[in-house]
Design a protein around this motif. Structure first.
Motif, short mmCIF file in Angstrom:
data_model
loop_
_atom_site.label_atom_id
_atom_site.label_comp_id
_atom_site.label_asym_id
_atom_site.label_seq_id
_atom_site.Cartn_x
_atom_site.Cartn_y
_atom_site.Cartn_z
N MET A 21 42.20 35.55 42.66
CA MET A 21 43.23 34.79 43.26
C MET A 21 44.74 35.42 42.92
O MET A 21 44.82 36.02 41.89
CB MET A 21 43.24 33.34 42.68
N MET B 267 35.68 35.82 41.85
CA MET B 267 36.88 35.24 42.16
C MET B 267 38.07 36.16 42.25
O MET B 267 38.08 36.83 41.07
CB MET B 267 37.54 33.86 41.51
N PRO C 126 34.52 37.62 37.58
CA PRO C 126 33.13 37.32 38.26
C PRO C 126 32.78 36.25 37.09
O PRO C 126 32.04 36.53 36.14
CB PRO C 126 32.38 38.88 37.79
N LEU D 174 37.33 38.09 32.27
CA LEU D 174 38.43 37.46 33.16
C LEU D 174 39.70 38.15 32.82
O LEU D 174 39.99 38.56 31.51
CB LEU D 174 38.48 36.00 32.85
N ILE E 299 44.83 36.51 39.08
CA ILE E 299 43.54 36.52 38.12
C ILE E 299 42.25 37.10 38.88
O ILE E 299 42.14 36.30 40.04
CB ILE E 299 43.12 34.78 37.75
N TYR F 74 41.27 47.71 50.06
CA TYR F 74 40.24 48.90 50.44
C TYR F 74 41.08 50.17 51.30
O TYR F 74 41.81 49.63 52.00
CB TYR F 74 39.21 48.29 50.94
N ASN G 117 42.25 35.52 47.68
CA ASN G 117 41.76 36.59 48.35
C ASN G 117 40.38 36.60 48.38
O ASN G 117 39.74 37.02 49.40
CB ASN G 117 42.43 37.91 47.47
N GLN G 118 39.58 36.16 47.10
CA GLN G 118 38.06 36.51 47.25
C GLN G 118 37.55 35.12 46.57
O GLN G 118 37.94 34.78 45.50
CB GLN G 118 37.46 37.69 46.62
N ASN H 213 37.48 43.41 42.09
CA ASN H 213 38.12 44.44 41.20
C ASN H 213 38.96 45.29 42.22
O ASN H 213 39.81 46.37 41.80
CB ASN H 213 37.20 45.13 40.51
N PHE I 10 33.71 51.69 46.71
CA PHE I 10 32.85 50.89 47.26
C PHE I 10 31.64 50.19 46.19
O PHE I 10 31.45 49.22 46.31
CB PHE I 10 32.02 51.51 48.49
N ASP I 11 31.34 50.92 45.07
CA ASP I 11 30.56 50.66 44.14
C ASP I 11 30.92 49.45 43.23
O ASP I 11 30.19 48.59 42.70
CB ASP I 11 30.03 51.64 43.29
N ALA I 12 32.21 49.33 43.42
CA ALA I 12 32.78 48.29 42.28
C ALA I 12 32.49 46.77 42.85
O ALA I 12 32.45 46.61 44.22
CB ALA I 12 34.43 48.45 42.31
N ASN I 13 32.50 45.87 42.17
CA ASN I 13 32.65 44.34 42.43
C ASN I 13 34.03 44.26 43.37
O ASN I 13 34.93 44.55 42.71
CB ASN I 13 32.50 43.54 41.22
N PRO I 14 33.54 43.58 44.55
CA PRO I 14 35.04 43.56 45.45
C PRO I 14 36.05 42.93 44.69
O PRO I 14 37.19 43.01 45.20
CB PRO I 14 34.22 42.73 46.65
#
Lengths: 368, 368, 368
Positions: B33, B31, B364, B326, B361, B129, B52-53, B125, B119-123
């Motif tokens: 937000m 997440m 994962p 978190l 916030i 882009y 956002n995700q 974070n 790109f390698d990071a968890n999106p």
């Protein structure tokens, strides 16, 4: 990493962290399915099997002070919304933090904390919603804070939310003289009270919505519940004054005379549910609804009533299994719409009357 | 069988196989937000809460030598794609086999193994882009093989993927003189290195895409990371030479003069992130981006620059809970687009400048 | 409550109820992925990686006498259907009650209990479906009852389902002289038999569909299986007589002469699969299909054949891991369509012939 997070470390067979997660997390399939026979103006029109609701839910404690809740519908197209970015099919995706036993902080997409017992129920338990709730955006993104008074009998919640999930233009199109707000918000204040050892309970709320610059909506919902041994009575009063017609009910009438978005609209709603628990296994219930739609036509000084919508749902619910929340129901779900002379003559509306006879199954099925 | 598989046999309370699955499988709600305040050309335009995700993920070992990963977005319409048949909302659905500790074999829809730390990071974070990644198809179906060198400091991966999820015509329409390829593939070579006890790391890759007969794309991404005690610096260099404009950025400019798909395009990108971990609970960061878009116009001999896109994201991240991934963030996310004289005069482009101030916030969230 | 249900009560680390749920519930990722090379009329046309199937499934006992099954595809757009309200991507969402060891009651969206071994298999094990199943609505909402004869060798099932998920007009448009039925149902009777210690098995069914007032469809599916030590032979005969062309195959031909919905259509199908288990790890198979489409043209007295569709799928399946239901396959999937003179001359159809060579992976992957 490959887009993974390194937050998780492996341990032998069911590590304690996993055990604790598993015991604290629930996965629930909220289902309402029925075989329904539909009648229109007294004439039998059709029969069909319907999965009225299927909402998959995952919720629970993910940390000592963090709680998560996610609920998604399989009866709605997945369409990310232009304001909050998340699919309309997703009812909830939020986090709750408990900094202390009395305080709660919420963030994410959540159910707006409208008052009233109808809205507060798990949707699978509702056979038909009354107008205001049926036509409202009930799941909004934002933040909230809750406070429980000592004694755990009173709770206050304050939410600040986006006022909608879609943009102003998607919802209202262009309206002459009205300008989009830069922060269209909904502010919700809620009070939950419990009296006489839980015999009398309340969920009251007031909400202010900023729909556009200088255009507001005021909404009161006052839910009251009498909870006796075998008998339960709930009564919700709802009152929504809308400078722009947010629910769109009146607009659907005025659309007939070329007015896409009605202004100066008011909805007033009475809703009641009586439950009589005959035995452990059997519940008899009756739901009654009365929804008025009022409008101040352009150039007029007064607000006049356009429509009264009636709802009446007598039924029976049977719990075939002990200690398992699954019920078989039979219900008669009636709706009657009567229009005033003004609505009939000026807007061309016609009275209508329909009902359906349904038998089915309801369960918030705990699958994990 | 009724479309069931007989692979599962029942045993008493939590059989060992289940215990092992449970301990090895994670369910994660990725997440991000925020409450964001948006400014355009220096003017405040709007505020809103955004999810956002929200990507739900299930991953883990399902067998001693088999690993599974699935990730699906709730912020994207579910549309099966014409080439690989799976929904665009599904980022990943792949299997990994480990025939030996050094070798890995991948099959399914996966993230293309582009190099670079962005790109390698968890999106979750990533706040914004850079151009090349934002406009690329990053999740493709195919197969791959990985090899870890003795010492576990170097890893090589080779992937063979479909070059896209949609068909040639859906992406480019018809282009005179250009013929669809019969096997439009992407071949990706990746090297991950670790030096000086993890103090310096690399993720470098080269990719060759066959977009159409005789039309190729060459892409280098060189990610470098310096990892000290409290300080971390990452720098990615990316270079993409595209005979057909795959990213579509230049095409969106040339569309103004009637050229739907631009040819002979190049994107060059510099990206850097500096993290300074003030304490266990607080991280300060700055992200800088610089993306150039170049084009060799038809009939011209030279490639000329059309646009430079700047990005600058200073911010702070706070981890309120110990041992729980978190974070609460505050960030200023700025973007500035400057066009060259050619782009302004010939293609009618205009400079633009916008930024947003976000608090929110990120997590994962491990829910099982 | 906030739309939550109070059905769940918390207890310390993995309460017994949870342990029992966990041991009885499976989460399964049904996957079929392949690299396929496609040929049309003998000419190589294209290669691509495809996720042919990805269906996530959750199933198991949720109570001593209640069983739940849910399966959802990620290869299909999520569109709630106008009759049963649930997304077409959802194959199943049903409950099964076992009032006694011999009786079963079903309710919800389920796979219609057509007979035949092709349809009964987990879809991931099917490389290509024969015409009748490919073009049928196989997942319908309704109710059913099953009875197992003493000895557990014979089972009878009766289902009453909606005949479709979409409305009459969405499927057929308006047809002169034909009126929509008020209860368009499908009634399915199924018999599963097992003889000689499981060496010979049957799944036979007869179904009656009410497509419109006075318009019916009759469908027989007779599945037979010979199950020896290393050798297995299945043969399905299917016969579907349709007053309105439900499958739409003949309608797709007659559309060329302006007839949107063909009437008086019949489909006859022969399907066979031979498996030879060479060893624990290797299975050789051959699937053969022959599907005839017949039509009684308006004004004609006789039904004539329009098309014969052939299918032939030789292949090999390898199980690389012991006790783990994952197979690697190589298959040649051929299809040939030959039209009769009538179909060619009157309806303008042309013979066609295509095949693909696929290698890939199949697994009903148990992830929890």
């Amino acid at each position: 990493q490959r887009q993974e997070d390194t937050s998780t470390v492996r341990q032998p067979i069911i590590p304690v962290a996993k055990q604790s997660l598993l015991s604290n997390i629930d996965m629930i399939a909220n289902m309402q399915m029925s075989f329904q026979n539909e009648f229109n103006e007294g004439t039998y029109t059709r029969s069909r099997f319907v999965l009225n609701q299927f909402r998959l839910e995952i919720k629970g404690k993910v940390h000592e002070k963090v709680y998560f809740r996610f609920r998604d519908r399989y009866t709605r197209t997945v369409v990310p919304q232009s304001i909050d970015n998340i699919s309309r099919s997703t009812d909830m995706a939020y986090l709750r933090f408990d900094p202390s036993p009395r305080w709660k902080i919420y963030a994410g997409k959540m159910s707006a904390d409208w008052g009233g017992y109808e809205f507060d129920a798990n949707p699978v338990n509702i056979y038909e919603y009354s107008d205001i709730i049926e036509y409202a955006d009930n799941f909004l993104t934002g933040a909230g804070v809750g406070y429980v008074l000592p004694g755990n009998k009173q709770e206050f919640t304050l939410q600040l939310l986006n006022t909608r999930t879609a943009s102003f233009y998607e919802l209202y199109d262009t309206i002459p003289g009205i300008q989009e707000a830069r922060f269209p918000f909904a502010a919700v204040v809620n009070w939950r009270g419990s009296f006489f050892g839980g015999k009398f309970n309340t969920i009251w709320s007031y909400s202010l919505f900023r729909e556009a610059e200088y255009e507001y909506m005021n909404y009161f919902a006052l839910g009251n519940q009498l909870n006796l041994k075998k008998f339960r009575l709930a009564y919700d009063f709802k009152w929504s004054n809308e400078q722009l017609d947010r629910k769109g009910i009146v607009s659907s009438f005025t659309d007939n005379v070329g007015l896409k978005t009605a202004q100066n609209v008011r909805y007033v709603s009475h809703w009641t549910q009586v439950d009589y628990r005959v035995s452990e296994k059997v519940n008899l219930f009756f739901v009654g609804m009365l929804d008025d739609a009022l409008w101040k036509a352009p150039g007029k000084n007064d607000r006049t009533r356009l429509r009264t919508a009636w709802g009446y749902i007598p039924g029976i619910e049977v719990y075939p299994f002990d200690n398992f929340n699954l019920k078989v129901f039979g219900a008669f779900i009636g709706r009657k719409y009567t229009y005033t002379d003004e609505a009939r003559q000026v807007l061309g509306m016609k009275d209508s009357d329909n009902y359906r006879v349904s038998v089915g199954i309801i369960s918030p099925l705990v699958i994990l």
